[in-house]
Design a protein around this motif. Structure first.
Motif, PDB file in Angstrom:
ATOM      1  N   ALA A 279     -19.063  23.245  40.242  1.00 49.69           N
ATOM      2  CA  ALA A 279     -20.365  23.788  39.832  1.00 49.69           C
ATOM      3  C   ALA A 279     -21.428  23.452  40.862  1.00 49.69           C
ATOM      4  O   ALA A 279     -22.253  24.304  41.232  1.00 49.69           O
TER       5      ALA A 279
ATOM      6  N   THR B 288     -21.893  25.629  30.129  1.00 44.25           N
ATOM      7  CA  THR B 288     -21.058  25.201  31.255  1.00 44.25           C
ATOM      8  C   THR B 288     -20.590  26.363  32.122  1.00 44.25           C
ATOM      9  O   THR B 288     -19.967  26.137  33.154  1.00 44.25           O
TER      10      THR B 288
ATOM     11  N   CYS C 235     -30.513  28.139  38.358  1.00 46.38           N
ATOM     12  CA  CYS C 235     -30.891  28.072  39.768  1.00 46.38           C
ATOM     13  C   CYS C 235     -32.275  28.660  40.012  1.00 46.38           C
ATOM     14  O   CYS C 235     -32.963  28.259  40.956  1.00 46.38           O
TER      15      CYS C 235
ATOM     16  N   ARG D  99     -20.619  29.823  34.591  1.00 44.95           N
ATOM     17  CA  ARG D  99     -21.308  30.197  35.826  1.00 44.95           C
ATOM     18  C   ARG D  99     -22.577  30.982  35.543  1.00 44.95           C
ATOM     19  O   ARG D  99     -23.602  30.767  36.193  1.00 44.95           O
TER      20      ARG D  99
ATOM     21  N   TYR E 270     -24.958  17.912  33.871  1.00 48.89           N
ATOM     22  CA  TYR E 270     -23.594  17.405  34.021  1.00 48.89           C
ATOM     23  C   TYR E 270     -23.291  16.326  32.984  1.00 48.89           C
ATOM     24  O   TYR E 270     -22.159  16.217  32.502  1.00 48.89           O
TER      25      TYR E 270
ATOM     26  N   LEU F 154     -25.284  28.596  34.578  1.00 46.88           N
ATOM     27  CA  LEU F 154     -25.655  27.742  35.702  1.00 46.88           C
ATOM     28  C   LEU F 154     -26.478  28.516  36.731  1.00 46.88           C
ATOM     29  O   LEU F 154     -27.461  27.993  37.275  1.00 46.88           O
TER      30      LEU F 154
END
Length: 408
Positions: free
Chosen positions: A320, A74, A83, A76, A338, A79
């Motif tokens: 997010a 969860t 990307c 950054r 999610y 995440l």
């Protein structure tokens, strides 16, 4: 056709729920809800927060306390690594496909409550996954720009081998879901075909549940009446009204909001009560905390219960999406990711309710968590819902009248 037909189906179901309130819930509770403060059981018009003073200098300017939230998927950093999977041509959906596993509840169903929760959760999870895939189908066939091709780009929905069995108890649901997925992968992008798919989707939504509702109409009405008393945050954060007034009314980058943010960060690090930490993390994120999603993610992954976890997850997902994956209609929306986090929160609610079967508030909040919709892609060039919704989180959602901004 404007917004895609499945989304319009959702909106129709939502409107009926909000207007009728106490209609038949045997099947229509499968219709996901638009992101907002909990609609089922929340009396928005009730103002339980006392007015605060007008001073903006209630919080002294202090440096942030060194702190690294304990997060895995969860956070950054994780995440942002995802990307890289969503860059380049034909990349939409690749990051989402990495989190196929972990959306469905496969735990204990030995009690009536757990059986009821599992059936509703898993059906809603499939419906959300299908909508995410259908919206990609919609976007890839809109031919925005200078493309002259009219060839259909087929839809795709990466699936687990046993997904139909995970998603549904009913053989009727399984049959309709299989037909629906086949249509997504084979139909032409023309109004008549899309309308057929939307009609079948509506049929699947309305197949009755096998298990009774775990939150009755009486439960919902009771929570609706007393929501702001039950959800009162001042018992954990005494100055919550003053905090919320500043973050609602101050723009990002102002001295007052930055002072508030730094104060909240220090208080979060020092806090030991889990409910207090949930409240402070949500407020911090709304004030523009740079790594606010890490603080929220830490709470999602903690495995502890708080009535405020629905709000934590709502905030985490929106920030997010906005801050990492993007606000374009063509941005990757990793809904499976999610939903992995959503399920962690749901398990905390389910465990608490199983141990405290008379907690009606927890049941209503879990119901809202279950039916909160995907983040939708808006038509044309108008982006996805994350940017607008994150502003509403700062100014309107989960706030009683007297604190929340309202339309003039």
């Amino acid at each position: 056709m404007g917004r895609n037909t499945l989304y319009n189906t959702f909106l129709l179901g939502l409107a009926l729920l909000l207007i009728a309130g106490c209609g038949s819930r045997n099947s229509k509770r499968t219709v996901p809800m638009i992101e907002r403060s909990p609609e089922w059981g929340v009396e928005k018009a009730e103002d339980k927060v006392a007015s605060s003073g007008d001073s903006d200098d209630s919080f002294a300017t202090i440096p942030d306390v060194p702190y690294e939230p304990k997060v895995t998927f969860t956070g950054r950093e994780s995440l942002e690594a995802m990307c890289s999977l969503a860059s380049g041509e034909n990349a939409l959906g690749k990051a989402n496909a990495k989190y196929l596993d972990g959306c469905y509840y496969t735990g204990d169903t030995s009690t009536p409550f757990l059986a009821s929760f599992a059936e509703r959760w898993n059906k809603a999870a499939f419906l959300r996954r299908f909508v995410n895939a259908e919206e990609l189908f919609e976007r890839e066939n809109t031919n925005i720009g200078d493309s002259l091709t009219t060839d259909t780009v087929r839809g795709r929905l990466p699936m687990l081998k046993n997904e139909y069995q995970l998603a549904f108890r009913s053989s009727t649901c399984v049959a309709k879901a299989k037909k629906l997925v086949k249509m997504l992968k084979t139909i032409d992008y023309v109004p008549t075909e899309r309308e057929k798919m939307a009609h079948l989707f509506g049929e699947l939504v309305n197949v009755p549940y096998d298990t009774p509702d775990y939150a009755t109409e009486a439960d919902i009405e009771a929570i609706q009446k007393d929501f702001w008393t039950l959800y009162d945050k001042s018992q954990y954060v005494k100055d919550i009204a003053e905090i919320q007034k500043i973050r609602v009314n101050e723009d990002y980058g102002t001295e007052a909001l930055e002072n508030l943010r730094s104060s909240l960060q220090k208080r979060y690090v020092e806090a030991t009560d889990f409910d207090e930490r949930c409240i402070l993390a949500c407020e911090m994120a709304c004030c523009g905390q740079e790594n606010g999603i890490d603080y929220l993610g830490e709470l999602i992954e903690a495995g502890q219960y708080s009535k405020y976890l629905l709000e934590v997850w709502v905030d985490w997902r929106l920030y997010a999406q906005q801050g990492v994956f993007g606000i374009s209609t063509y941005s990757e929306i990793p809904d499976n990711l999610y939903d992995n986090a959503r399920l962690l929160v749901a398990k905390d609610y389910a465990r608490h309710i199983n141990e405290n079967p008379d907690d009606k508030l927890a049941k209503v909040l879990l119901l809202n968590l279950t039916y909160t919709e995907t983040l939708h892609r808006v038509g044309g060039y108008y982006g996805n819902e994350a940017l607008g919704a994150s502003l509403f989180v700062k100014e309107r959602y989960f706030l009683p009248r007297g604190v929340a901004k309202t339309d003039e």
